[in-house]
Motif scaffolding. Structure first.
Motif, mmCIF file in Angstrom:
data_model
loop_
_atom_site.group_PDB
_atom_site.id
_atom_site.type_symbol
_atom_site.label_atom_id
_atom_site.label_comp_id
_atom_site.label_asym_id
_atom_site.label_seq_id
_atom_site.Cartn_x
_atom_site.Cartn_y
_atom_site.Cartn_z
ATOM 1 N N SER A 105 7.077 -20.099 -15.949
ATOM 2 C CA SER A 105 8.506 -20.297 -15.753
ATOM 3 C C SER A 105 9.410 -19.460 -16.304
ATOM 4 O O SER A 105 8.878 -18.610 -17.148
ATOM 5 C CB SER A 105 8.990 -21.673 -16.249
ATOM 6 N N GLY A 106 10.607 -19.430 -15.848
ATOM 7 C CA GLY A 106 11.481 -18.185 -16.450
ATOM 8 C C GLY A 106 11.754 -17.218 -15.659
ATOM 9 O O GLY A 106 10.898 -17.140 -14.606
ATOM 10 N N ILE A 107 12.162 -16.167 -16.240
ATOM 11 C CA ILE A 107 12.691 -14.802 -15.431
ATOM 12 C C ILE A 107 11.491 -14.135 -15.473
ATOM 13 O O ILE A 107 10.709 -13.941 -16.312
ATOM 14 C CB ILE A 107 13.698 -13.924 -16.049
ATOM 15 N N GLY A 108 11.069 -13.711 -14.201
ATOM 16 C CA GLY A 108 9.839 -12.964 -14.027
ATOM 17 C C GLY A 108 8.472 -13.991 -13.777
ATOM 18 O O GLY A 108 7.510 -13.280 -13.443
ATOM 19 N N SER A 109 8.636 -15.220 -13.480
ATOM 20 C CA SER A 109 7.531 -16.096 -13.400
ATOM 21 C C SER A 109 7.087 -16.169 -11.862
ATOM 22 O O SER A 109 5.934 -16.336 -11.714
ATOM 23 C CB SER A 109 7.871 -17.590 -13.537
ATOM 24 N N SER A 110 7.610 -15.727 -10.801
ATOM 25 C CA SER A 110 7.425 -15.836 -9.515
ATOM 26 C C SER A 110 6.151 -14.771 -9.383
ATOM 27 O O SER A 110 5.123 -15.047 -8.767
ATOM 28 C CB SER A 110 8.579 -15.325 -8.516
ATOM 29 N N LYS A 111 6.339 -13.658 -10.025
ATOM 30 C CA LYS A 111 5.214 -12.420 -9.692
ATOM 31 C C LYS A 111 3.891 -13.098 -10.560
ATOM 32 O O LYS A 111 2.768 -13.182 -9.977
ATOM 33 C CB LYS A 111 5.534 -11.313 -10.545
ATOM 34 N N ASN A 112 4.164 -13.783 -11.479
ATOM 35 C CA ASN A 112 2.915 -14.181 -12.157
ATOM 36 C C ASN A 112 2.332 -15.515 -11.802
ATOM 37 O O ASN A 112 0.990 -15.597 -11.626
ATOM 38 C CB ASN A 112 3.289 -14.503 -13.895
ATOM 39 N N ASN A 113 3.048 -16.202 -11.053
ATOM 40 C CA ASN A 113 2.520 -17.681 -10.335
ATOM 41 C C ASN A 113 1.533 -17.091 -9.215
ATOM 42 O O ASN A 113 0.718 -17.495 -8.790
ATOM 43 C CB ASN A 113 3.728 -18.386 -10.095
ATOM 44 N N PHE A 114 2.217 -15.908 -8.693
ATOM 45 C CA PHE A 114 1.415 -15.644 -7.468
ATOM 46 C C PHE A 114 0.047 -15.053 -8.022
ATOM 47 O O PHE A 114 -1.113 -15.313 -7.187
ATOM 48 C CB PHE A 114 2.075 -14.252 -6.674
ATOM 49 N N LEU A 115 0.006 -13.988 -8.885
ATOM 50 C CA LEU A 115 -1.112 -13.645 -9.576
ATOM 51 C C LEU A 115 -2.324 -14.757 -10.060
ATOM 52 O O LEU A 115 -3.365 -14.567 -9.772
ATOM 53 C CB LEU A 115 -0.916 -12.777 -10.701
ATOM 54 N N ALA A 116 -1.656 -15.956 -10.382
ATOM 55 C CA ALA A 116 -2.392 -16.931 -10.725
ATOM 56 C C ALA A 116 -3.099 -17.642 -9.397
ATOM 57 O O ALA A 116 -4.279 -17.975 -9.339
ATOM 58 C CB ALA A 116 -1.679 -18.167 -11.288
ATOM 59 N N GLU A 117 -2.295 -17.624 -8.392
ATOM 60 C CA GLU A 117 -2.804 -18.341 -7.017
ATOM 61 C C GLU A 117 -3.690 -17.343 -6.687
ATOM 62 O O GLU A 117 -4.677 -17.864 -6.091
ATOM 63 C CB GLU A 117 -1.463 -18.411 -6.373
ATOM 64 N N LYS A 118 -3.568 -16.052 -6.837
ATOM 65 C CA LYS A 118 -4.638 -15.097 -6.147
ATOM 66 C C LYS A 118 -5.997 -15.256 -6.875
ATOM 67 O O LYS A 118 -7.090 -15.445 -6.004
ATOM 68 C CB LYS A 118 -4.158 -13.778 -6.421
ATOM 69 N N VAL A 119 -5.948 -15.886 -8.099
ATOM 70 C CA VAL A 119 -7.411 -15.947 -8.803
ATOM 71 C C VAL A 119 -7.854 -17.102 -8.130
ATOM 72 O O VAL A 119 -9.025 -17.418 -7.831
ATOM 73 C CB VAL A 119 -6.941 -16.315 -10.486
ATOM 74 N N LEU A 120 -7.054 -18.439 -7.886
ATOM 75 C CA LEU A 120 -7.520 -19.643 -7.288
ATOM 76 C C LEU A 120 -7.940 -19.537 -5.985
ATOM 77 O O LEU A 120 -9.004 -19.955 -5.483
ATOM 78 C CB LEU A 120 -6.361 -20.728 -7.343
ATOM 79 N N ILE A 121 -7.471 -18.245 -5.300
ATOM 80 C CA ILE A 121 -7.959 -18.285 -3.851
ATOM 81 C C ILE A 121 -9.456 -17.511 -3.855
ATOM 82 O O ILE A 121 -10.152 -18.167 -3.242
ATOM 83 C CB ILE A 121 -7.093 -17.193 -3.046
ATOM 84 N N GLU A 122 -9.876 -16.865 -4.916
ATOM 85 C CA GLU A 122 -11.109 -16.358 -4.909
ATOM 86 C C GLU A 122 -11.898 -17.457 -5.488
ATOM 87 O O GLU A 122 -13.155 -17.383 -5.087
ATOM 88 C CB GLU A 122 -11.089 -15.096 -6.003
ATOM 89 N N GLU A 123 -11.600 -18.248 -6.212
ATOM 90 C CA GLU A 123 -12.302 -19.652 -6.734
ATOM 91 C C GLU A 123 -12.656 -20.403 -5.698
ATOM 92 O O GLU A 123 -13.636 -20.936 -5.642
ATOM 93 C CB GLU A 123 -11.697 -20.117 -8.081
ATOM 94 N N LYS A 124 -11.522 -20.481 -4.820
ATOM 95 C CA LYS A 124 -11.888 -21.546 -3.880
ATOM 96 C C LYS A 124 -12.819 -21.057 -2.577
ATOM 97 O O LYS A 124 -13.388 -21.908 -1.953
ATOM 98 C CB LYS A 124 -10.499 -22.142 -3.378
ATOM 99 N N ALA A 125 -12.852 -19.903 -2.604
ATOM 100 C CA ALA A 125 -13.689 -19.175 -1.637
ATOM 101 C C ALA A 125 -15.057 -19.483 -1.813
ATOM 102 O O ALA A 125 -16.019 -19.574 -1.023
ATOM 103 C CB ALA A 125 -13.310 -17.625 -1.594
ATOM 104 N N ASP A 126 -15.264 -19.573 -3.157
ATOM 105 C CA ASP A 126 -16.673 -20.063 -3.635
ATOM 106 C C ASP A 126 -17.643 -19.227 -3.193
ATOM 107 O O ASP A 126 -18.814 -19.768 -2.752
ATOM 108 C CB ASP A 126 -16.878 -21.601 -3.366
#
Length: 450
Positions: A105-126
């Protein structure tokens, strides 16, 4: 008139006054169920800062950084971040579900939340690496394209990301996709058990148009950095004359790549490398790090003495699981296949079923199977129990000083499992023998009429 002039001067002074520039990042957060007492921020391998946690798991500090990608490390977990001067970022996570709970959260959080989501995409691809890389080319490419497209779709759906960041991330996604494809030929050989496999010309054509000398991307993007290093490592591995590849890199490549490539090739200074001297000379010529070059020279000197036919380094009075001690000299007159392993080593444990099969196949033959644990003394009981619970056969030994055992040092062992074959006279047959899961091991035994 004078009043108006004075007012004008004051107005001008205020109008010309610049806002102070913020050249740092405010970084704070809270770790639930922390596994260590700090968090660290890295850029590549360089630690930027280590921040101590408070009793309640919170932390706060400022980071003086250049705009770019960073890693947040806590224990054995890593999160990817993009930091820019002026950001004020707060991160929260629970180590029990690290990737699933991390939020910014906070200034600059959007970029980092996307990077976290990208990791989850790889994990969900299993994706099961062993199964996917065993696939034939068309099926493999389809899986990799699905993964790539899922990331792109997620990126394009975000409205609060700058076009510059989206462009950069699109490059990252493309480079990650190409890395997966670039690894396919060698991984397919291993997982599909096709030692002579070669990818089709159509498959390899896509790599001929890549610019492997893009200094800007090399400096900014870890994905491109990995891609370039893998490209040259593959060229060296597949070449009958790696000296020519080293010469090309030395003359034309980015200075940072030369240093990075020289470091990444340290494990190729090994007894199994038929081009050992070319690699040694190439690494020395690429590196400007005098301390590293001395380390490589020391290792090369050791490895050079591990050629086939040379007297084997020895071990003396290692603890035997069945009682007493055993030395290499006790086994003279037999071939000795040494498995250097540890109870914490996943790849070592995965070799156990194959090792049992090979032991069974050559039971009663003129060969001793020796498994030498390099566990620390504090894990002695773990070793005792694992040998018993997994019903390990052969001669089960524990080294006298874990990684620092002289036998381990003399064989220049820097990673396990490592397998060594010694002949009945105590001479080296192979200082880096095939693994039990590799059919070439049984072929070698049969060639030796064991």
């Amino acid at each position: 008139m004078k009043r108006l002039l004075a007012l004008s001067i004051v107005t001008t002074l205020f109008a010309c006054k610049e806002e102070p520039k913020i050249d740092y990042v405010l970084f704070s957060g809270k770790i639930e169920n922390p596994t260590v007492k700090s968090v660290s921020v890295f850029q590549g391998r360089e630690k930027i800062k280590e921040i101590q946690l408070e009793q309640d798991g919170t932390f706060s500090d400022t980071l003086t950084v250049e705009n770019g990608y960073y890693n947040l490390d806590h224990g054995r977990e890593v999160a990817y971040m993009y930091l820019e001067k002026g950001d004020s970022i707060n991160v929260s996570l629970d180590t029990k579900e690290f990737d699933e709970t991390i939020k910014y959260s906070g200034i600059g959080s959007s970029k980092n939340n996307f990077l976290a989501e990208k990791v989850l995409i790889e994990e969900k691809a299993d994706i099961d690496i062993s199964k996917v890389y065993a696939m034939e080319e068309p099926e493999f490419i389809a899986v990799m394209e699905d993964l790539k497209n899922s990331k792109v779709k997620s990126l394009e759906s975000k409205e609060n990301l700058s076009s510059e960041f989206k462009t950069t991330e699109k490059k990252n996604i493309d480079y990650d996709y190409l890395i997966n494809l670039l690894n396919y030929p060698s991984y397919h050989k291993h997982f599909a058990k096709k030692a002579e496999f070669k990818a089709s010309d159509d498959f390899m054509t896509r790599f001929s148009t890549i610019d492997y000398n893009n200094e800007k991307d090399y400096e900014a993007l870890d994905s491109y950095k990995r891609l370039v290093q893998i490209h040259y490592a593959n060229q060296l591995r597949d070449s009958d004359n790696p000296s020519l590849i080293f010469e090309e890199v030395s003359k034309t490549s980015i200075d940072a790549l030369k240093e990075d490539l020289s470091k990444s090739l340290r494990y190729d200074i090994s007894p199994s490398n038929e081009h050992l001297k070319a690699y040694y000379n190439g690494i020395i010529n690429l590196s400007t790090d005098e301390k590293y070059k001395q380390e490589i020279s020391t290792k090369y000197s050791k490895v050079s003495k591990l050629a086939k036919g040379m007297p084997s380094p020895s071990f003396v009075e290692y603890e035997n699981h069945k009682g007493g001690t055993t030395s290499l000299e006790d086994l003279r007159g037999k071939y000795v296949y040494v498995d250097v392993w540890a109870t914490w080593c996943g790849p070592c444990i995965r070799e156990i079923p194959a090792l049992k099969e090979v032991e069974k196949q050559f039971h009663g033959k003129n060969i001793a199977f020796v498994s030498t644990s390099i566990d620390k003394a504090s894990a002695h009981n773990t070793w005792v129990e694992m040998v018993k619970n997994k019903e390990l056969g052969g001669i089960q030994l524990m080294a006298d000083n874990d990684w620092n055992s002289q036998f381990v040092k003399d064989y220049a062992i820097e990673g396990i499992p490592r397998f060594i074959l010694i002949d009945p006279d105590g001479n080296i047959v192979s200082a880096d023998a095939p693994r039990p899961s590799n059919p070439k091991l049984v072929e070698l035994f049969k060639e030796l009429n064991i």
